[in-house]
Design a protein around this motif. Sequence first.
Motif, PDB file in Angstrom:
ATOM      1  N   MET A   1       0.845  -1.181   0.000  1.00 38.69           N
ATOM      2  CA  MET A   1       0.000   0.000   0.000  1.00 38.69           C
ATOM      3  C   MET A   1       0.890   1.243   0.000  1.00 38.69           C
ATOM      4  N   GLN A   2       0.546   2.197  -0.841  1.00 42.00           N
ATOM      5  CA  GLN A   2       1.361   3.405  -0.915  1.00 42.00           C
ATOM      6  C   GLN A   2       1.095   4.297   0.294  1.00 42.00           C
ATOM      7  N   SER A   3       2.096   5.096   0.633  1.00 37.89           N
ATOM      8  CA  SER A   3       1.981   6.023   1.760  1.00 37.89           C
ATOM      9  C   SER A   3       1.083   7.193   1.370  1.00 37.89           C
ATOM     10  N   VAL A   4       0.655   7.940   2.364  1.00 35.65           N
ATOM     11  CA  VAL A   4      -0.119   9.156   2.112  1.00 35.65           C
ATOM     12  C   VAL A   4       0.737  10.114   1.276  1.00 35.65           C
ATOM     13  N   TYR A   5       2.020  10.176   1.590  1.00 29.57           N
ATOM     14  CA  TYR A   5       2.958  11.012   0.835  1.00 29.57           C
ATOM     15  C   TYR A   5       2.930  10.661  -0.653  1.00 29.57           C
ATOM     16  N   GLU A   6       3.004   9.393  -0.970  1.00 25.15           N
ATOM     17  CA  GLU A   6       2.978   8.957  -2.370  1.00 25.15           C
ATOM     18  C   GLU A   6       1.623   9.263  -3.020  1.00 25.15           C
ATOM     19  N   ALA A   7       0.547   9.028  -2.275  1.00 27.08           N
ATOM     20  CA  ALA A   7      -0.797   9.236  -2.828  1.00 27.08           C
ATOM     21  C   ALA A   7      -1.078  10.695  -3.161  1.00 27.08           C
ATOM     22  N   VAL A   8      -0.495  11.610  -2.400  1.00 25.15           N
ATOM     23  CA  VAL A   8      -0.726  13.033  -2.650  1.00 25.15           C
ATOM     24  C   VAL A   8       0.160  13.575  -3.774  1.00 25.15           C
ATOM     25  N   GLY A   9       1.055  12.745  -4.269  1.00 23.21           N
ATOM     26  CA  GLY A   9       1.909  13.173  -5.373  1.00 23.21           C
ATOM     27  C   GLY A   9       3.314  13.523  -4.951  1.00 23.21           C
ATOM     28  N   GLY A  10       3.720  13.023  -3.783  1.00 22.77           N
ATOM     29  CA  GLY A  10       5.079  13.257  -3.317  1.00 22.77           C
ATOM     30  C   GLY A  10       5.355  14.720  -3.022  1.00 22.77           C
ATOM     31  N   THR A  11       6.611  15.065  -3.137  1.00 23.05           N
ATOM     32  CA  THR A  11       7.039  16.429  -2.817  1.00 23.05           C
ATOM     33  C   THR A  11       6.349  17.456  -3.704  1.00 23.05           C
ATOM     34  N   GLU A  12       6.206  17.154  -4.981  1.00 25.88           N
ATOM     35  CA  GLU A  12       5.552  18.102  -5.906  1.00 25.88           C
ATOM     36  C   GLU A  12       4.096  18.331  -5.530  1.00 25.88           C
ATOM     37  N   GLY A  13       3.384  17.250  -5.205  1.00 25.37           N
ATOM     38  CA  GLY A  13       1.986  17.381  -4.806  1.00 25.37           C
ATOM     39  C   GLY A  13       1.836  18.182  -3.526  1.00 25.37           C
ATOM     40  N   LEU A  14       2.731  17.939  -2.571  1.00 25.78           N
ATOM     41  CA  LEU A  14       2.663  18.680  -1.313  1.00 25.78           C
ATOM     42  C   LEU A  14       3.084  20.130  -1.485  1.00 25.78           C
ATOM     43  N   LEU A  15       3.999  20.398  -2.395  1.00 22.31           N
ATOM     44  CA  LEU A  15       4.358  21.786  -2.672  1.00 22.31           C
ATOM     45  C   LEU A  15       3.169  22.530  -3.265  1.00 22.31           C
ATOM     46  N   ARG A  16       2.449  21.905  -4.187  1.00 20.42           N
ATOM     47  CA  ARG A  16       1.234  22.549  -4.731  1.00 20.42           C
ATOM     48  C   ARG A  16       0.224  22.827  -3.613  1.00 20.42           C
ATOM     49  N   LEU A  17       0.066  21.859  -2.710  1.00 20.85           N
ATOM     50  CA  LEU A  17      -0.872  22.033  -1.604  1.00 20.85           C
ATOM     51  C   LEU A  17      -0.405  23.135  -0.656  1.00 20.85           C
ATOM     52  N   ALA A  18       0.884  23.159  -0.331  1.00 24.75           N
ATOM     53  CA  ALA A  18       1.423  24.192   0.559  1.00 24.75           C
ATOM     54  C   ALA A  18       1.252  25.578  -0.051  1.00 24.75           C
ATOM     55  N   GLU A  19       1.488  25.698  -1.353  1.00 22.25           N
ATOM     56  CA  GLU A  19       1.314  26.992  -2.017  1.00 22.25           C
ATOM     57  C   GLU A  19      -0.153  27.405  -2.036  1.00 22.25           C
ATOM     58  N   ALA A  20      -1.041  26.464  -2.285  1.00 19.68           N
ATOM     59  CA  ALA A  20      -2.479  26.766  -2.285  1.00 19.68           C
ATOM     60  C   ALA A  20      -2.932  27.177  -0.885  1.00 19.68           C
ATOM     61  N   TRP A  21      -2.456  26.466   0.138  1.00 15.38           N
ATOM     62  CA  TRP A  21      -2.828  26.811   1.513  1.00 15.38           C
ATOM     63  C   TRP A  21      -2.291  28.193   1.878  1.00 15.38           C
ATOM     64  N   HIS A  22      -1.034  28.448   1.540  1.00 18.72           N
ATOM     65  CA  HIS A  22      -0.447  29.749   1.862  1.00 18.72           C
ATOM     66  C   HIS A  22      -1.224  30.881   1.175  1.00 18.72           C
ATOM     67  N   HIS A  23      -1.618  30.678  -0.064  1.00 16.06           N
ATOM     68  CA  HIS A  23      -2.408  31.678  -0.780  1.00 16.06           C
ATOM     69  C   HIS A  23      -3.736  31.925  -0.048  1.00 16.06           C
ATOM     70  N   ARG A  24      -4.409  30.855   0.347  1.00 18.12           N
ATOM     71  CA  ARG A  24      -5.685  30.983   1.066  1.00 18.12           C
ATOM     72  C   ARG A  24      -5.504  31.682   2.407  1.00 18.12           C
ATOM     73  N   VAL A  25      -4.442  31.314   3.133  1.00 16.79           N
ATOM     74  CA  VAL A  25      -4.189  31.901   4.444  1.00 16.79           C
ATOM     75  C   VAL A  25      -3.918  33.406   4.331  1.00 16.79           C
ATOM     76  N   MET A  26      -3.123  33.784   3.346  1.00 19.83           N
ATOM     77  CA  MET A  26      -2.796  35.198   3.205  1.00 19.83           C
ATOM     78  C   MET A  26      -4.015  36.033   2.820  1.00 19.83           C
ATOM     79  N   ALA A  27      -5.024  35.395   2.248  1.00 26.75           N
ATOM     80  CA  ALA A  27      -6.259  36.093   1.897  1.00 26.75           C
ATOM     81  C   ALA A  27      -7.239  36.161   3.064  1.00 26.75           C
ATOM     82  N   ASP A  28      -6.977  35.441   4.125  1.00 27.83           N
ATOM     83  CA  ASP A  28      -7.856  35.430   5.292  1.00 27.83           C
ATOM     84  C   ASP A  28      -7.343  36.440   6.318  1.00 27.83           C
ATOM     85  N   GLU A  29      -8.170  37.405   6.647  1.00 34.68           N
ATOM     86  CA  GLU A  29      -7.745  38.497   7.524  1.00 34.68           C
ATOM     87  C   GLU A  29      -7.242  38.004   8.883  1.00 34.68           C
TER      88      GLU A  29
END
Length: 149
Positions: A1-29
């Motif tokens: 069974m693949q890890s959660v890390y592998e399922a999310v797309g590895g480092t690239e997938g998590l970088l996309r998620l981190a960037e999306a989260w950071h964008h959302r956070v910076m838009a929240d007052e």
Amino acid sequence: MQSVYEAVGGTEGLLRLAEAWHHRVMADEMVSHAFSQGFHPQHSERLAAYWAEALGGPTVYSDSYGDETSVVRLHSGHGPHEEMDRRAIACFDQALEDVGLNASEPLRQVLHDYFAWATRTTMSHYHESADDVPEGLGIPQWSWDGLRR
């Protein structure tokens, strides 16, 4: 069974998620207030490396940037902040949508559960002072079944 890390797309997938989260956070007052004193220029890369290690990926964060103690200290000594935590989790859920994970996918639920757990426990445990955080904490490991003990 693949890890959660592998399922999310590895480092690239998590970088996309981190960037999306950071964008959302910076838009929240309220949540963006946590970054009012600035943030590291590679915040998203470091966050992705931290999540990668927690989700079964490589130990780049611990090898290059610090341990759990250093991460928890960054989030400590600011008093209780339940509403900000709730909104940070909501931003994370929106970021999951932004990267294409719909609500029916098991991976999305696992990632939500991990982020909510980390936000409400380890990252908000030491309200009084960052000096209260013990030395030598290891990054908690999260799997498809939740926290690994």
